[in-house]
Scaffold this motif. Structure first.
Motif, PDB file in Angstrom:
ATOM      1  N   ARG A   1     -11.500   8.144   8.425  1.00 40.63           N
ATOM      2  CA  ARG A   1     -10.691   9.319   9.128  1.00 40.63           C
ATOM      3  C   ARG A   1      -9.309   8.772   9.509  1.00 40.63           C
ATOM      4  NH1 ARG A   1     -16.121  10.991  10.756  1.00 40.63           N
ATOM      5  NH2 ARG A   1     -16.378   9.843  12.648  1.00 40.63           N
ATOM      6  N   TYR A   2      -9.054   7.335  10.019  1.00 40.49           N
ATOM      7  CA  TYR A   2      -7.879   7.014  10.420  1.00 40.49           C
ATOM      8  C   TYR A   2      -7.196   6.938   9.297  1.00 40.49           C
ATOM      9  CZ  TYR A   2      -8.406   5.047  15.198  1.00 40.49           C
ATOM     10  OH  TYR A   2      -8.461   4.900  16.430  1.00 40.49           O
ATOM     11  N   SER A   3      -7.582   6.349   8.230  1.00 46.28           N
ATOM     12  CA  SER A   3      -6.435   6.334   6.870  1.00 46.28           C
ATOM     13  C   SER A   3      -6.051   7.748   6.454  1.00 46.28           C
ATOM     14  CB  SER A   3      -7.356   5.572   5.760  1.00 46.28           C
ATOM     15  OG  SER A   3      -7.258   4.099   6.094  1.00 46.28           O
ATOM     16  N   ILE A   4      -6.955   8.641   6.544  1.00 45.09           N
ATOM     17  CA  ILE A   4      -6.803   9.993   6.242  1.00 45.09           C
ATOM     18  C   ILE A   4      -5.457  10.482   7.037  1.00 45.09           C
ATOM     19  CG2 ILE A   4      -7.519  12.322   5.953  1.00 45.09           C
ATOM     20  CD1 ILE A   4      -9.782  11.201   4.577  1.00 45.09           C
ATOM     21  N   ALA A   5      -5.644  10.335   8.417  1.00 46.54           N
ATOM     22  CA  ALA A   5      -4.614  10.522   9.329  1.00 46.54           C
ATOM     23  C   ALA A   5      -3.399   9.851   9.279  1.00 46.54           C
ATOM     24  CB  ALA A   5      -5.242  10.264  10.672  1.00 46.54           C
ATOM     25  N   ASN A   6      -3.297   8.930   8.833  1.00 46.88           N
ATOM     26  CA  ASN A   6      -2.040   8.054   8.508  1.00 46.88           C
ATOM     27  C   ASN A   6      -1.450   8.346   7.064  1.00 46.88           C
ATOM     28  OD1 ASN A   6      -1.963   6.338  10.552  1.00 46.88           O
ATOM     29  ND2 ASN A   6      -3.182   4.802   9.847  1.00 46.88           N
ATOM     30  N   LEU A   7      -2.190   8.776   6.252  1.00 45.24           N
ATOM     31  CA  LEU A   7      -1.868   9.189   4.778  1.00 45.24           C
ATOM     32  C   LEU A   7      -0.800  10.631   5.379  1.00 45.24           C
ATOM     33  CD1 LEU A   7      -4.737   9.640   2.234  1.00 45.24           C
ATOM     34  CD2 LEU A   7      -2.570   8.663   2.244  1.00 45.24           C
ATOM     35  N   ARG A   8      -1.387  11.280   6.153  1.00 50.83           N
ATOM     36  CA  ARG A   8      -0.542  12.585   6.546  1.00 50.83           C
ATOM     37  C   ARG A   8       0.753  12.408   7.318  1.00 50.83           C
ATOM     38  NH1 ARG A   8      -6.176  15.333   7.415  1.00 50.83           N
ATOM     39  NH2 ARG A   8      -6.304  16.311   5.190  1.00 50.83           N
ATOM     40  N   THR A   9       1.065  11.185   7.735  1.00 52.68           N
ATOM     41  CA  THR A   9       2.186  10.674   8.147  1.00 52.68           C
ATOM     42  C   THR A   9       3.318  10.518   7.194  1.00 52.68           C
ATOM     43  OG1 THR A   9       1.841   8.281   8.319  1.00 52.68           O
ATOM     44  CG2 THR A   9       1.080   9.578  10.348  1.00 52.68           C
ATOM     45  N   PHE A  10       2.954  10.369   6.000  1.00 53.58           N
ATOM     46  CA  PHE A  10       4.110  10.324   4.764  1.00 53.58           C
ATOM     47  C   PHE A  10       4.497  11.642   4.638  1.00 53.58           C
ATOM     48  CE2 PHE A  10       1.757   6.314   4.624  1.00 53.58           C
ATOM     49  CZ  PHE A  10       2.440   5.458   4.089  1.00 53.58           C
ATOM     50  N   PRO A  11       5.740  11.952   4.473  1.00 51.95           N
ATOM     51  CA  PRO A  11       6.311  13.007   4.436  1.00 51.95           C
ATOM     52  C   PRO A  11       6.150  13.880   2.853  1.00 51.95           C
ATOM     53  CG  PRO A  11       7.935  11.787   5.488  1.00 51.95           C
ATOM     54  CD  PRO A  11       6.761  11.072   5.151  1.00 51.95           C
ATOM     55  N   CYS A  12       5.916  12.963   1.938  1.00 53.74           N
ATOM     56  CA  CYS A  12       5.553  13.448   0.674  1.00 53.74           C
ATOM     57  C   CYS A  12       4.037  14.050   0.604  1.00 53.74           C
ATOM     58  CB  CYS A  12       5.902  12.464  -0.456  1.00 53.74           C
ATOM     59  SG  CYS A  12       5.100  10.775  -0.161  1.00 53.74           S
ATOM     60  N   VAL A  13       3.250  13.474   1.364  1.00 52.22           N
ATOM     61  CA  VAL A  13       1.872  13.720   1.336  1.00 52.22           C
ATOM     62  C   VAL A  13       1.745  14.957   2.276  1.00 52.22           C
ATOM     63  CG1 VAL A  13      -0.453  12.950   2.068  1.00 52.22           C
ATOM     64  CG2 VAL A  13       0.928  11.402   1.060  1.00 52.22           C
ATOM     65  N   GLN A  14       2.338  15.147   3.370  1.00 52.64           N
ATOM     66  CA  GLN A  14       2.130  16.120   4.084  1.00 52.64           C
ATOM     67  C   GLN A  14       2.793  17.471   3.671  1.00 52.64           C
ATOM     68  OE1 GLN A  14       4.773  17.007   7.935  1.00 52.64           O
ATOM     69  NE2 GLN A  14       3.318  15.689   8.629  1.00 52.64           N
ATOM     70  N   ILE A  15       3.919  17.474   2.904  1.00 54.47           N
ATOM     71  CA  ILE A  15       4.667  18.299   2.077  1.00 54.47           C
ATOM     72  C   ILE A  15       3.814  18.886   1.009  1.00 54.47           C
ATOM     73  CG2 ILE A  15       6.529  19.288   0.871  1.00 54.47           C
ATOM     74  CD1 ILE A  15       8.159  17.367   2.722  1.00 54.47           C
ATOM     75  N   LEU A  16       3.325  18.261   0.195  1.00 55.91           N
ATOM     76  CA  LEU A  16       2.511  18.587  -0.878  1.00 55.91           C
ATOM     77  C   LEU A  16       1.164  19.259  -0.388  1.00 55.91           C
ATOM     78  CD1 LEU A  16       3.385  15.679  -3.756  1.00 55.91           C
ATOM     79  CD2 LEU A  16       4.128  18.305  -3.645  1.00 55.91           C
ATOM     80  N   GLU A  17       0.381  18.764   0.568  1.00 56.45           N
ATOM     81  CA  GLU A  17      -0.708  19.135   0.910  1.00 56.45           C
ATOM     82  C   GLU A  17      -0.603  20.455   1.677  1.00 56.45           C
ATOM     83  OE1 GLU A  17      -4.638  17.707   3.315  1.00 56.45           O
ATOM     84  OE2 GLU A  17      -2.674  17.030   4.355  1.00 56.45           O
TER      85      GLU A  17
ATOM     86  N   THR B   1       0.643  -1.139   0.210  1.00 51.18           N
ATOM     87  CA  THR B   1       0.080   0.136   0.005  1.00 51.18           C
ATOM     88  C   THR B   1       0.935   1.385   0.085  1.00 51.18           C
ATOM     89  OG1 THR B   1      -2.031  -1.071   1.087  1.00 51.18           O
ATOM     90  CG2 THR B   1      -1.929   1.353   1.252  1.00 51.18           C
ATOM     91  N   SER B   2       1.867   1.374   0.964  1.00 55.32           N
ATOM     92  CA  SER B   2       2.671   2.289   0.834  1.00 55.32           C
ATOM     93  C   SER B   2       3.430   2.704  -0.528  1.00 55.32           C
ATOM     94  CB  SER B   2       3.786   2.128   1.906  1.00 55.32           C
ATOM     95  OG  SER B   2       3.143   2.304   3.172  1.00 55.32           O
ATOM     96  N   ALA B   3       4.052   1.549  -1.104  1.00 59.05           N
ATOM     97  CA  ALA B   3       4.751   1.571  -2.402  1.00 59.05           C
ATOM     98  C   ALA B   3       3.688   2.191  -3.485  1.00 59.05           C
ATOM     99  CB  ALA B   3       5.078   0.053  -2.816  1.00 59.05           C
ATOM    100  N   ALA B   4       2.433   1.844  -3.450  1.00 56.36           N
ATOM    101  CA  ALA B   4       1.474   2.331  -4.496  1.00 56.36           C
ATOM    102  C   ALA B   4       1.289   3.838  -4.081  1.00 56.36           C
ATOM    103  CB  ALA B   4       0.384   1.511  -4.312  1.00 56.36           C
ATOM    104  N   LEU B   5       1.022   4.206  -2.930  1.00 56.43           N
ATOM    105  CA  LEU B   5       0.776   5.557  -2.523  1.00 56.43           C
ATOM    106  C   LEU B   5       2.249   6.377  -3.041  1.00 56.43           C
ATOM    107  CD1 LEU B   5      -0.564   7.752  -1.004  1.00 56.43           C
ATOM    108  CD2 LEU B   5       0.493   6.901   1.080  1.00 56.43           C
ATOM    109  N   GLU B   6       3.171   5.675  -2.804  1.00 55.88           N
ATOM    110  CA  GLU B   6       4.606   6.587  -3.030  1.00 55.88           C
ATOM    111  C   GLU B   6       4.445   6.744  -4.592  1.00 55.88           C
ATOM    112  OE1 GLU B   6       8.833   5.992  -1.540  1.00 55.88           O
ATOM    113  OE2 GLU B   6       8.424   4.745  -3.087  1.00 55.88           O
TER     114      GLU B   6
END
Length: 214
Positions: free
Chosen positions: A163-179, A84-89
């Motif tokens: 909501r849990y998944s969205i919170a976890n998404l924001r722990t990924f640096p690439c997601v957090q920075i771009l958002e 899942t993390s690989a596909a997200l990345e």
């Protein structure tokens, strides 16, 4: 004798004579130029809730990541295998999607399993049990609420898990920075299989509101 079930071969022939025949040039263009979808949809692998069908999407329009109960694990670069993390990345870093939609659905089997701590493991390894432990604390809280019916608890956890998944998404640096830079937007949605209703999460309150069809 064919190595594929007859239903799949029939479906393929229908695809070639229908959609592919009508969109041949589009498919060839996608093959030459590659994909550039603007939206990543993180959805459940349940066969009844296919994002491409629900959103009436054509080839190349959505990048779809499907797993049990549409969960996103927290960022954990530990050297293990993280599909899942690989596909997200890949979606965020390589395809540079502009939107991420976490879409849950009603009557989710993974969520049902999370709500039943006494359920018999499916196998000795019980991969699903381990996977669903991602929402274990929420499942424990919801399952202990005797004021809710069984179906209410199911729907509640299905939406809480989004909501849990969205919170976890924001722990990924690439997601957090771009958002934070305004180059990526994150959404939550829940699909009711029985009624065909799409409920969208308000990004300010977290409430789910039914979307109109017209």
């Amino acid at each position: 004798m064919s190595n594929l079930p007859d239903a799949l071969l029939t479906g393929y022939r229908n695809f070639m004579n229908g959609r592919y025949a009508a969109e041949t040039e589009h498919y060839k263009s996608l093959a030459r130029e590659g994909q550039s979808p603007e939206t990543l949809v993180i959805a459940c692998c349940d066969s009844r809730a296919a994002p491409e069908t629900i959103f009436d999407a054509g080839p190349g329009e959505l990048f779809v990541l499907r797993n049990v109960a549409n969960l996103v694990p927290p960022y954990s670069p530990d050297g293990e295998f993280h599909s899942t993390s690989a596909a997200l990345e890949f979606a965020v870093q390589a395809l540079k999607v502009k939107n991420i939609v976490v879409m849950g659905h009603g009557r989710c089997g993974g969520i049902r399993a999370a709500l039943d701590p006494n359920a018999t493991p499916l196998s000795p390894g019980d991969f699903i049990g381990k996977w669903m432990s991602l929402v274990g604390p929420a499942a424990e809280t919801v399952s202990g609420n005797d004021m809710m019916t069984k179906s209410e608890r199911q729907t509640a956890l299905e939406r809480i898990s989004i909501r849990y998944s969205i919170a976890n998404l924001r722990t990924f640096p690439c997601v957090q920075i771009l958002e934070q830079k305004g180059r990526l937007e994150i959404f939550g949605a829940w699909f009711d299989i029985s009624a065909g209703e799409l409920w969208v999460m308000d990004r300010t309150t977290g409430d789910f509101e039914r979307t109109g069809t017209v």
